[in-house]
Design a protein around this motif. Structure first.
Motif, PDB file in Angstrom:
ATOM      1  N   ILE A 160      34.454  28.666  40.976  1.00 44.52           N
ATOM      2  CA  ILE A 160      34.644  28.918  39.549  1.00 44.52           C
ATOM      3  C   ILE A 160      35.824  28.093  39.078  1.00 44.52           C
ATOM      4  O   ILE A 160      36.927  28.207  39.616  1.00 44.52           O
ATOM      5  CB  ILE A 160      34.895  30.408  39.282  1.00 44.52           C
ATOM      6  CG1 ILE A 160      33.677  31.229  39.724  1.00 44.52           C
ATOM      7  CG2 ILE A 160      35.191  30.648  37.806  1.00 44.52           C
ATOM      8  CD1 ILE A 160      33.879  32.721  39.611  1.00 44.52           C
TER       9      ILE A 160
ATOM     10  N   ASP B 105      26.430  41.334  35.482  1.00 40.53           N
ATOM     11  CA  ASP B 105      26.270  42.643  36.116  1.00 40.53           C
ATOM     12  C   ASP B 105      25.559  43.614  35.181  1.00 40.53           C
ATOM     13  O   ASP B 105      24.684  44.383  35.600  1.00 40.53           O
ATOM     14  CB  ASP B 105      27.649  43.183  36.512  1.00 40.53           C
ATOM     15  CG  ASP B 105      27.547  44.497  37.281  1.00 40.53           C
ATOM     16  OD1 ASP B 105      26.926  44.487  38.369  1.00 40.53           O
ATOM     17  OD2 ASP B 105      28.076  45.515  36.789  1.00 40.53           O
TER      18      ASP B 105
ATOM     19  N   GLN C 251      28.896  44.549  24.913  1.00 38.80           N
ATOM     20  CA  GLN C 251      29.888  44.164  25.908  1.00 38.80           C
ATOM     21  C   GLN C 251      31.089  43.467  25.247  1.00 38.80           C
ATOM     22  O   GLN C 251      32.231  43.673  25.636  1.00 38.80           O
ATOM     23  CB  GLN C 251      29.254  43.209  26.931  1.00 38.80           C
ATOM     24  CG  GLN C 251      28.275  43.858  27.894  1.00 38.80           C
ATOM     25  CD  GLN C 251      28.983  44.701  28.937  1.00 38.80           C
ATOM     26  OE1 GLN C 251      29.008  45.921  28.834  1.00 38.80           O
ATOM     27  NE2 GLN C 251      29.569  44.049  29.929  1.00 38.80           N
TER      28      GLN C 251
ATOM     29  N   ILE D 127      39.600  36.847  25.481  1.00 39.13           N
ATOM     30  CA  ILE D 127      39.004  37.201  26.764  1.00 39.13           C
ATOM     31  C   ILE D 127      39.026  36.003  27.696  1.00 39.13           C
ATOM     32  O   ILE D 127      39.141  34.857  27.269  1.00 39.13           O
ATOM     33  CB  ILE D 127      37.532  37.682  26.612  1.00 39.13           C
ATOM     34  CG1 ILE D 127      36.676  36.577  25.971  1.00 39.13           C
ATOM     35  CG2 ILE D 127      37.450  38.986  25.859  1.00 39.13           C
ATOM     36  CD1 ILE D 127      35.192  36.857  26.036  1.00 39.13           C
ATOM     37  N   ASP D 128      38.909  36.295  28.993  1.00 40.63           N
ATOM     38  CA  ASP D 128      38.691  35.262  30.000  1.00 40.63           C
ATOM     39  C   ASP D 128      37.188  35.058  30.126  1.00 40.63           C
ATOM     40  O   ASP D 128      36.452  35.991  30.481  1.00 40.63           O
ATOM     41  CB  ASP D 128      39.296  35.688  31.343  1.00 40.63           C
ATOM     42  CG  ASP D 128      39.143  34.612  32.397  1.00 40.63           C
ATOM     43  OD1 ASP D 128      38.000  34.416  32.871  1.00 40.63           O
ATOM     44  OD2 ASP D 128      40.146  33.973  32.756  1.00 40.63           O
TER      45      ASP D 128
ATOM     46  N   HIS E  81      35.242  33.465  32.208  1.00 42.89           N
ATOM     47  CA  HIS E  81      34.635  33.643  33.517  1.00 42.89           C
ATOM     48  C   HIS E  81      34.516  35.122  33.894  1.00 42.89           C
ATOM     49  O   HIS E  81      33.485  35.566  34.417  1.00 42.89           O
ATOM     50  CB  HIS E  81      35.442  32.886  34.580  1.00 42.89           C
ATOM     51  CG  HIS E  81      35.376  31.401  34.436  1.00 42.89           C
ATOM     52  ND1 HIS E  81      36.336  30.683  33.758  1.00 42.89           N
ATOM     53  CD2 HIS E  81      34.460  30.491  34.868  1.00 42.89           C
ATOM     54  CE1 HIS E  81      36.024  29.393  33.785  1.00 42.89           C
ATOM     55  NE2 HIS E  81      34.891  29.245  34.451  1.00 42.89           N
ATOM     56  N   GLN E  82      35.537  35.879  33.626  1.00 42.43           N
ATOM     57  CA  GLN E  82      35.474  37.308  33.916  1.00 42.43           C
ATOM     58  C   GLN E  82      34.437  38.001  33.040  1.00 42.43           C
ATOM     59  O   GLN E  82      33.694  38.870  33.505  1.00 42.43           O
ATOM     60  CB  GLN E  82      36.855  37.940  33.702  1.00 42.43           C
ATOM     61  CG  GLN E  82      37.896  37.514  34.723  1.00 42.43           C
ATOM     62  CD  GLN E  82      39.250  38.156  34.467  1.00 42.43           C
ATOM     63  OE1 GLN E  82      39.421  38.915  33.504  1.00 42.43           O
ATOM     64  NE2 GLN E  82      40.229  37.854  35.324  1.00 42.43           N
ATOM     65  N   GLN E  83      34.362  37.583  31.786  1.00 45.31           N
ATOM     66  CA  GLN E  83      33.365  38.175  30.890  1.00 45.31           C
ATOM     67  C   GLN E  83      31.957  37.819  31.354  1.00 45.31           C
ATOM     68  O   GLN E  83      31.041  38.644  31.275  1.00 45.31           O
ATOM     69  CB  GLN E  83      33.582  37.691  29.459  1.00 45.31           C
ATOM     70  CG  GLN E  83      32.660  38.345  28.434  1.00 45.31           C
ATOM     71  CD  GLN E  83      32.860  39.845  28.349  1.00 45.31           C
ATOM     72  OE1 GLN E  83      33.990  40.328  28.255  1.00 45.31           O
ATOM     73  NE2 GLN E  83      31.765  40.595  28.385  1.00 45.31           N
TER      74      GLN E  83
ATOM     75  N   GLU F 277      30.967  37.389  34.424  1.00 45.31           N
ATOM     76  CA  GLU F 277      30.637  38.259  35.555  1.00 45.31           C
ATOM     77  C   GLU F 277      30.253  39.649  35.082  1.00 45.31           C
ATOM     78  O   GLU F 277      29.297  40.249  35.581  1.00 45.31           O
ATOM     79  CB  GLU F 277      31.832  38.336  36.506  1.00 45.31           C
ATOM     80  CG  GLU F 277      32.108  37.029  37.248  1.00 45.31           C
ATOM     81  CD  GLU F 277      33.299  37.146  38.187  1.00 45.31           C
ATOM     82  OE1 GLU F 277      33.847  38.260  38.314  1.00 45.31           O
ATOM     83  OE2 GLU F 277      33.666  36.127  38.793  1.00 45.31           O
ATOM     84  N   ARG F 278      30.979  40.171  34.097  1.00 45.31           N
ATOM     85  CA  ARG F 278      30.641  41.496  33.561  1.00 45.31           C
ATOM     86  C   ARG F 278      29.273  41.470  32.876  1.00 45.31           C
ATOM     87  O   ARG F 278      28.476  42.413  33.006  1.00 45.31           O
ATOM     88  CB  ARG F 278      31.723  41.956  32.576  1.00 45.31           C
ATOM     89  CG  ARG F 278      33.045  42.311  33.232  1.00 45.31           C
ATOM     90  CD  ARG F 278      33.953  43.062  32.262  1.00 45.31           C
ATOM     91  NE  ARG F 278      34.432  42.191  31.198  1.00 45.31           N
ATOM     92  CZ  ARG F 278      35.581  41.516  31.251  1.00 45.31           C
ATOM     93  NH1 ARG F 278      36.355  41.601  32.325  1.00 45.31           N
ATOM     94  NH2 ARG F 278      35.969  40.768  30.236  1.00 45.31           N
TER      95      ARG F 278
END
Length: 402
Positions: A152, A80, A251, A69-70, A72-74, A76-77
């Motif tokens: 970021i 949220d 998640q 996984i990335d 930073h993207q994880q 953000e998820r």
């Protein structure tokens, strides 16, 4: 009359006991003055406002071991998802949790190094625009970060942020009363414009003069291990803490969630040494005062037993009970005065030693005066009971030859 001269002569004849007693009073004065000052310092620190709504905040550590996984993207998820949990006010990924004793700080300057300029140490939190709501701190001036201002990445110096929010304490100290809004400071040679000033925001190290020099920098660099702070409704925090691990693993399950605990629990853990020290000092004060009181009581009773015939003779010659009581009170006051004078000087000397050794504040006069008054009152109370017994000695029994 106070009969000071006869009392002084009597003390000279039994000077060992008197010397030991005024040395004990001097030692008690010196130690108790400094102990009371340190207890007050600890109490003042424990009552300080941290700026955070501690009863509404909890934090946890996030250790990711998955490689698919990335991060930073994880992140953000995850943020949220956490914000959608019922009862959650806000959440933020952050590199350091306040009040825990572990964080980051650096030097800040008014001009870019190596140019000479004013410099102050500055604790910082790397986080985004959700930090103010998560912390619950009060924004006095300026504004919050805009989403586009949050950087970021991992290259702070090269492609880092351009803005910063600082605490009021830092702004006042750095700019000496002028408004800090719109001014620029240099952190790691990078210019940061101050866009906001918050009222109170303690650092990860809430103890000490530098604890209020804090900042929030809009920079996110999520690592395999990171920390998350969550603010909830106070009544919902426990229920959110119970489900947060399952929610996070749903998640992405290639990670471990550790150290889920409320912010006040983290603060209490950090303060455990201060609380233990304060309790030990309180016990020390009580023991010293009791030992000194018992010493005065014992010396007075010893003197009475040695002077039984003398007391009886004075009573036979017309001395009233009040005269006998006054005699021992004045004798005790003379010993106590010498001890308090020596002890007061010793208190300031000990205070200076502690200040140099442990970087604590200088001993304040009011604690020495308060201790001296307290010991004086205690000594008078300790001597009055045996003095009243001496006053009740019968002249006919006391003057009888053996």
């Amino acid at each position: 009359m106070l009969e000071i001269k006869p009392i002084f002569n009597a003390l000279r004849r039994s000077k060992v006991g008197a010397i030991l007693l005024f040395l004990q009073i001097a030692l008690t004065t010196a130690v108790v003055s400094n102990a009371a000052f340190m207890i007050n310092d600890h109490l003042s620190y424990l009552k300080e406002d941290t700026g955070f709504v501690q009863q509404e905040i909890f934090s946890f550590g996030l250790m990711t071991f998955g490689k698919d996984i990335d991060l930073h993207q994880q992140a953000e998820r995850d943020e949220d998802m956490i914000r959608r949990i019922p009862g959650v006010i806000d959440a933020v990924f952050i590199q350091a949790v306040p009040l825990t004793g572990g964080g980051s700080s650096t030097s800040s300057h008014l001009r870019p190094p190596p140019e000479e300029s004013k410099s102050l140490s500055l604790a910082y939190y790397y986080a985004d625009e959700h930090t103010l709501d998560t912390f619950g701190v009060t924004l006095l001036e300026g504004r919050n970060f805009r989403p586009e201002e949050v950087v970021i990445g991992s290259d702070f110096d090269g492609h880092g942020p351009n803005t910063v929010i600082v605490s009021q304490a830092y702004a006042q100290e750095m700019f000496e009363g002028e408004s800090a809004l719109g001014k620029t400071i240099y952190v790691s040679s990078r210019p940061l414009e101050i866009i906001g000033v918050v009222e109170t925001m303690k650092s990860p190290w809430p103890r000490g003069d530098r604890s209020s020099r804090t900042s929030i920098i809009p920079f996110i660099n999520v690592q395999n291990f990171h920390r998350v702070m969550v603010r909830t409704e106070a009544s919902e925090r426990d229920s959110v803490m119970k489900v947060i691990e399952d929610k996070m693993l749903s998640q992405y399950d290639q990670r471990v969630i550790i150290n889920i605990r409320g912010l006040e629990e983290s603060k209490n853990s950090y303060d455990a040494t201060d609380v233990l020290m304060m309790r030990m000092l309180m016990v020390l004060v009580v023991i010293l005062v009791l030992v000194t009181a018992l010493g005065i009581l014992g010396l007075t009773q010893f003197n009475i037993s040695k002077r039984t015939k003398q007391i009886g003779t004075r009573r036979a010659l017309g001395a009233r009970k009040s005269d006998i009581i006054r005699y021992f009170l004045v004798e005790n006051a003379m010993i106590c005065t010498v001890g308090l004078v020596i002890g007061s000087f010793a208190a300031f000397f000990l205070g200076r030693v502690l200040m140099n050794a442990y970087s604590i504040n200088a001993l304040e006069m009011q604690f020495v005066i308060g201790t001296a008054v307290g010991i004086c009152v205690m000594s008078l109370l300790a001597v009055i009971v045996p003095a009243m017994r001496a006053a009740n000695i019968s002249p006919s029994i006391a003057t009888r030859s053996i």
